[in-house]
Design a protein around this motif. Structure first.
Motif, PDB file in Angstrom:
ATOM      1  N   VAL A 140       0.836  -1.205   0.000  1.00  0.00           N
ATOM      2  CA  VAL A 140       0.000   0.000   0.000  1.00  0.00           C
ATOM      3  C   VAL A 140       0.869   1.253   0.000  1.00  0.00           C
ATOM      4  N   LEU A 141       1.826   1.301   0.916  1.00  0.00           N
ATOM      5  CA  LEU A 141       2.684   2.488   1.001  1.00  0.00           C
ATOM      6  C   LEU A 141       3.530   2.666  -0.257  1.00  0.00           C
ATOM      7  N   ALA A 142       4.096   1.573  -0.751  1.00  0.00           N
ATOM      8  CA  ALA A 142       4.909   1.667  -1.967  1.00  0.00           C
ATOM      9  C   ALA A 142       4.063   2.115  -3.154  1.00  0.00           C
ATOM     10  N   SER A 143       2.836   1.610  -3.261  1.00  0.00           N
ATOM     11  CA  SER A 143       1.962   2.010  -4.364  1.00  0.00           C
ATOM     12  C   SER A 143       1.660   3.499  -4.305  1.00  0.00           C
ATOM     13  N   LEU A 144       1.361   3.985  -3.120  1.00  0.00           N
ATOM     14  CA  LEU A 144       1.055   5.408  -2.969  1.00  0.00           C
ATOM     15  C   LEU A 144       2.282   6.277  -3.237  1.00  0.00           C
ATOM     16  N   ILE A 145       3.386   5.930  -2.607  1.00  0.00           N
ATOM     17  CA  ILE A 145       4.592   6.754  -2.733  1.00  0.00           C
ATOM     18  C   ILE A 145       5.181   6.676  -4.138  1.00  0.00           C
ATOM     19  N   LEU A 146       5.332   5.454  -4.660  1.00  0.00           N
ATOM     20  CA  LEU A 146       5.902   5.312  -5.999  1.00  0.00           C
ATOM     21  C   LEU A 146       4.968   5.843  -7.080  1.00  0.00           C
ATOM     22  N   GLY A 147       3.656   5.660  -6.875  1.00  0.00           N
ATOM     23  CA  GLY A 147       2.694   6.208  -7.831  1.00  0.00           C
ATOM     24  C   GLY A 147       2.772   7.719  -7.898  1.00  0.00           C
ATOM     25  N   TYR A 148       2.856   8.348  -6.737  1.00  0.00           N
ATOM     26  CA  TYR A 148       2.963   9.804  -6.711  1.00  0.00           C
ATOM     27  C   TYR A 148       4.299  10.261  -7.288  1.00  0.00           C
ATOM     28  N   ALA A 149       5.363   9.538  -6.962  1.00  0.00           N
ATOM     29  CA  ALA A 149       6.681   9.873  -7.512  1.00  0.00           C
ATOM     30  C   ALA A 149       6.671   9.745  -9.037  1.00  0.00           C
ATOM     31  N   ALA A 150       6.013   8.710  -9.551  1.00  0.00           N
ATOM     32  CA  ALA A 150       5.920   8.530 -11.004  1.00  0.00           C
ATOM     33  C   ALA A 150       5.128   9.672 -11.638  1.00  0.00           C
ATOM     34  N   LEU A 151       4.060  10.110 -10.983  1.00  0.00           N
ATOM     35  CA  LEU A 151       3.278  11.241 -11.471  1.00  0.00           C
ATOM     36  C   LEU A 151       4.157  12.487 -11.553  1.00  0.00           C
ATOM     37  N   LEU A 152       4.921  12.739 -10.491  1.00  0.00           N
ATOM     38  CA  LEU A 152       5.806  13.902 -10.496  1.00  0.00           C
ATOM     39  C   LEU A 152       6.877  13.775 -11.572  1.00  0.00           C
ATOM     40  N   LEU A 153       7.426  12.578 -11.746  1.00  0.00           N
ATOM     41  CA  LEU A 153       8.427  12.351 -12.783  1.00  0.00           C
ATOM     42  C   LEU A 153       7.830  12.567 -14.174  1.00  0.00           C
ATOM     43  N   GLY A 154       6.608  12.105 -14.367  1.00  0.00           N
ATOM     44  CA  GLY A 154       5.929  12.328 -15.646  1.00  0.00           C
ATOM     45  C   GLY A 154       5.715  13.806 -15.921  1.00  0.00           C
ATOM     46  N   ARG A 155       5.315  14.557 -14.889  1.00  0.00           N
ATOM     47  CA  ARG A 155       5.144  16.005 -15.060  1.00  0.00           C
ATOM     48  C   ARG A 155       6.470  16.676 -15.376  1.00  0.00           C
ATOM     49  N   LEU A 156       7.508  16.292 -14.652  1.00  0.00           N
ATOM     50  CA  LEU A 156       8.828  16.862 -14.886  1.00  0.00           C
ATOM     51  C   LEU A 156       9.307  16.559 -16.310  1.00  0.00           C
ATOM     52  N   THR A 157       9.103  15.331 -16.753  1.00  0.00           N
ATOM     53  CA  THR A 157       9.480  14.946 -18.100  1.00  0.00           C
ATOM     54  C   THR A 157       8.729  15.783 -19.140  1.00  0.00           C
TER      55      THR A 157
END
Length: 128
Positions: free
Chosen positions: A102-119
Motif C-alpha cells: 500500500v505504502l509503496a503504491s502510494l509513494i511510488l505512484g505519486y513519484a511517477a506522477l511527479l516524474l511524468g510532469r517533470l518529463t
C-alpha cells in the motif's frame, strides 16, 4: 469469446467512468477535490469485492469475471484491483507485505506522477 467479453466490459467501464466524470462536474465548485475519481474508485472497490466473492463461490463463471472484473472494473478504475490485492495479502496474514504494498503504491505512484510532469515540462522546454 472471452476476449469479446473483456473488450465489451472494458469499453463499458471506460464509458461509465466518463459519464461519472460528467455527472459529478456540477458538484465541484473548484478542482481541488477529485470527486469523480474517488467515486469511481469506491464503486470499483465495491464491484471487484463483490465479483471476486461471487467468483470464489461459483456464482459467476470465470468468463463473466473476466468481462466484469478485469474488463469493466479494470477500465472503470484500477484502484479496485489494488485494493483487492492488498486485502488478499492481509487475509493471508501478510500484514507487513500488505502495508509495504500500500505504502509503496502510494509513494511510488505519486513519484511517477511527479516524474511524468517533470518529463513533460522538460520536453516542452526543449521543443520551444
Amino acid at each position: 469469446m472471452h476476449i469479446t467479453g473483456l473488450l465489451l466490459g472494458g469499453a463499458l467501464g471506460t464509458l461509465c467512468r466518463y459519464l461519472v466524470t460528467l455527472a459529478t462536474q456540477p458538484l465541484t465548485s473548484s478542482a481541488t477535490f477529485p470527486i469523480a475519481t474517488i467515486t469511481v474508485n469506491i464503486l470499483g472497490c465495491f464491484l471487484i469485492g463483490l465479483l471476486s466473492n461471487l467468483r470464489m463461490t461459483g456464482h459467476i463463471s470465470p468468463a463473466w469475471y473476466l468481462a466484469l472484473g478485469t474488463g469493466f472494473a479494470g477500465a472503470f478504475t484500477t484502484f479496485s484491483t489494488f485494493e483487492l490485492e492488498a486485502d488478499t495479502l492481509a487475509q493471508e496474514g501478510a500484514w507487513t507485505l500488505a502495508t509495504t504494498y500500500v505504502l509503496a503504491s502510494l509513494i511510488l505512484g505519486y513519484a511517477a506522477l511527479l516524474l511524468g510532469r517533470l518529463t513533460a515540462i522538460r520536453l516542452s522546454s526543449t521543443s520551444a
